[in-house]
Write a protein that holds these residues in place. Structure first.
Motif, short mmCIF file in Angstrom:
data_model
loop_
_atom_site.label_atom_id
_atom_site.label_comp_id
_atom_site.label_asym_id
_atom_site.label_seq_id
_atom_site.Cartn_x
_atom_site.Cartn_y
_atom_site.Cartn_z
N GLU A 2 81.52 18.53 -37.33
CA GLU A 2 82.56 18.63 -36.31
C GLU A 2 83.82 19.31 -36.84
O GLU A 2 84.61 19.84 -36.07
N THR A 8 83.13 24.55 -32.38
CA THR A 8 83.59 24.71 -31.00
C THR A 8 82.59 25.51 -30.16
O THR A 8 82.40 25.23 -28.98
N GLU A 9 81.94 26.50 -30.77
CA GLU A 9 80.95 27.30 -30.06
C GLU A 9 79.68 26.49 -29.74
O GLU A 9 78.98 26.78 -28.78
N SER A 11 79.59 22.98 -29.56
CA SER A 11 79.91 21.60 -29.17
C SER A 11 79.25 21.14 -27.87
O SER A 11 79.03 19.94 -27.69
#
Length: 118
Positions: A2, A8-9, A11
């Motif tokens: 995380e 983020t891409e 998640s």
């Protein structure tokens, strides 16, 4: 995982498919950082219960499809058929086989019987 910038891409799919999250994370980072693919996007393959990747290799115009999986997984012809259909019937896909030691081997899979180039 995380804390990594690439999370983020990924998640949206990592919590949805936890069994294949490691292979997706490892393959995404290999393509993005080591192989320097461009236009890399994460695709939800609901029929295969995992994420896949679409993008372009350096100096290549064609969009290529990569499906990350683990060496320990069992795959079937029906599974591959579903993947081809959900990815829009590309001429071929690449299976990114991930191992426990962080190695990745890419296998090019084509539908039907295809004669290798000479």
């Amino acid at each position: 995982m995380e804390q990594h910038p690439s999370y983020t891409e990924l998640s949206a799919l990592v919590p949805k498919y936890p069994r294949s999250a490691g292979a997706l994370f490892q393959t995404y980072n290999d393509l993005k950082l080591a192989q320097q693919w461009t236009d890399l996007e994460v695709v939800d393959l609901t029929s295969c219960s995992r994420g896949a990747l679409k993008g372009r290799r350096p100096k290549v115009e064609a969009v290529l499809c990569v499906i990350p999986c683990s060496l320990a997984e069992s795959l079937s012809i029906a599974w591959l058929h579903d993947a081809f259909g959900e990815l829009g019937s590309p001429p071929h896909i690449y299976l990114a086989i991930n191992t426990e030691d962080s190695s990745i081997v890419y296998y090019k899979i084509s539908p039907g019987i295809v004669k290798p180039p000479v």
